[in-house]
Motif scaffolding. Sequence first.
Motif, PDB file in Angstrom:
ATOM      1  N   CYS A  31      -0.122  -1.158  -3.614  1.00 43.39           N
ATOM      2  CA  CYS A  31      -1.532  -0.818  -3.576  1.00 43.39           C
ATOM      3  C   CYS A  31      -2.315  -2.060  -3.165  1.00 43.39           C
ATOM      4  CB  CYS A  31      -2.042  -0.280  -4.904  1.00 43.39           C
ATOM      5  SG  CYS A  31      -2.046  -1.456  -6.251  1.00 43.39           S
ATOM      6  N   ALA A  33      -6.431  -3.755  -3.382  1.00 41.77           N
ATOM      7  CA  ALA A  33      -7.646  -3.631  -4.175  1.00 41.77           C
ATOM      8  C   ALA A  33      -8.652  -4.692  -3.788  1.00 41.77           C
ATOM      9  CB  ALA A  33      -7.312  -3.756  -5.661  1.00 41.77           C
ATOM     10  N   TRP A  34      -9.901  -4.422  -4.146  1.00 44.69           N
ATOM     11  CA  TRP A  34     -10.976  -5.398  -4.020  1.00 44.69           C
ATOM     12  C   TRP A  34     -11.497  -5.724  -5.419  1.00 44.69           C
ATOM     13  CZ3 TRP A  34     -12.196  -7.931   0.325  1.00 44.69           C
ATOM     14  CH2 TRP A  34     -11.807  -7.362   1.560  1.00 44.69           C
ATOM     15  N   GLY A  46     -12.604  -5.544 -11.015  1.00 44.49           N
ATOM     16  CA  GLY A  46     -11.969  -4.671 -10.048  1.00 44.49           C
ATOM     17  C   GLY A  46     -12.941  -3.592  -9.633  1.00 44.49           C
ATOM     18  N   HIS A  49      -9.737   0.386  -5.284  1.00 45.36           N
ATOM     19  CA  HIS A  49      -8.321   0.235  -4.981  1.00 45.36           C
ATOM     20  C   HIS A  49      -7.850   1.437  -4.167  1.00 45.36           C
ATOM     21  CE1 HIS A  49      -8.144   2.626  -8.754  1.00 45.36           C
ATOM     22  NE2 HIS A  49      -7.115   3.196  -8.157  1.00 45.36           N
ATOM     23  N   SER A  51      -3.967   3.281  -2.907  1.00 41.23           N
ATOM     24  CA  SER A  51      -2.508   3.289  -2.880  1.00 41.23           C
ATOM     25  C   SER A  51      -2.034   3.154  -1.444  1.00 41.23           C
ATOM     26  CB  SER A  51      -1.996   4.603  -3.475  1.00 41.23           C
ATOM     27  OG  SER A  51      -0.615   4.750  -3.222  1.00 41.23           O
ATOM     28  N   THR A  58      -7.536   6.723  -3.916  1.00 44.88           N
ATOM     29  CA  THR A  58      -8.508   5.650  -4.098  1.00 44.88           C
ATOM     30  C   THR A  58      -9.161   5.762  -5.472  1.00 44.88           C
ATOM     31  OG1 THR A  58     -10.264   6.972  -3.088  1.00 44.88           O
ATOM     32  CG2 THR A  58      -9.020   5.521  -1.625  1.00 44.88           C
ATOM     33  N   GLN A  72      -8.050   2.039   4.494  1.00 41.69           N
ATOM     34  CA  GLN A  72      -6.804   1.334   4.751  1.00 41.69           C
ATOM     35  C   GLN A  72      -6.249   1.749   6.118  1.00 41.69           C
ATOM     36  OE1 GLN A  72      -3.448   2.560   4.831  1.00 41.69           O
ATOM     37  NE2 GLN A  72      -4.254   4.644   4.927  1.00 41.69           N
ATOM     38  N   CYS A  96      -9.705  -9.898  -2.040  1.00 41.23           N
ATOM     39  CA  CYS A  96      -8.721  -8.880  -1.717  1.00 41.23           C
ATOM     40  C   CYS A  96      -7.471  -9.172  -2.541  1.00 41.23           C
ATOM     41  CB  CYS A  96      -8.430  -8.977  -0.225  1.00 41.23           C
ATOM     42  SG  CYS A  96      -7.146  -7.917   0.395  1.00 41.23           S
ATOM     43  N   CYS A  99      -1.119  -5.450  -4.883  1.00 43.94           N
ATOM     44  CA  CYS A  99      -0.445  -5.179  -6.159  1.00 43.94           C
ATOM     45  C   CYS A  99       0.910  -4.534  -5.904  1.00 43.94           C
ATOM     46  CB  CYS A  99      -1.311  -4.318  -7.072  1.00 43.94           C
ATOM     47  SG  CYS A  99      -2.250  -3.020  -6.256  1.00 43.94           S
ATOM     48  N   LEU A 105      -0.022  -9.684  -8.949  1.00 42.91           N
ATOM     49  CA  LEU A 105      -1.048  -9.551  -7.926  1.00 42.91           C
ATOM     50  C   LEU A 105      -0.991 -10.773  -7.020  1.00 42.91           C
ATOM     51  CD1 LEU A 105      -4.218  -8.463  -9.977  1.00 42.91           C
ATOM     52  CD2 LEU A 105      -3.002  -7.063  -8.308  1.00 42.91           C
TER      53      LEU A 105
END
Length: 117
Positions: A31, A33-34, A46, A49, A51, A58, A72, A96, A99, A105
């Motif tokens: 995954c 994420a921001w 967080g 995110h 996947s 999301t 994405q 950014c 994961c 991370l």
Amino acid sequence: QAQLLESGGGTVQAGGFLKLSCSYSGDRPDCMAWFRQAHQGEEREGIAHVSTTGDWRTGYADSVKGRFSISQDSYRNQIGLYMNRLQPEDTAVYFCAACFQRGGLNWGQGIQVTVSS
């Protein structure tokens, strides 16, 4: 491990729009994420995110839901963050992150977003 590089930050007036991008390489994450950090030393929040394992699910923090959108592009190994109706409280360093189901991370270096009132 994945290597990450953010781009697209800057300064915008309240109510404006910015798009952040993150390119990743190395190990393929499960995954992406921001996160954001308003002040140094504070915990990173967080905010979105997605996947990257096929279902492309999301999720968003309440603070950005309805204003921010994560995208994405698995072909280009990129994710984006579209930020609409920005407010001064969105001012932060945005990170950014990649994961992995195995745990851990990987972080980008961070990029500044400043929203002026």
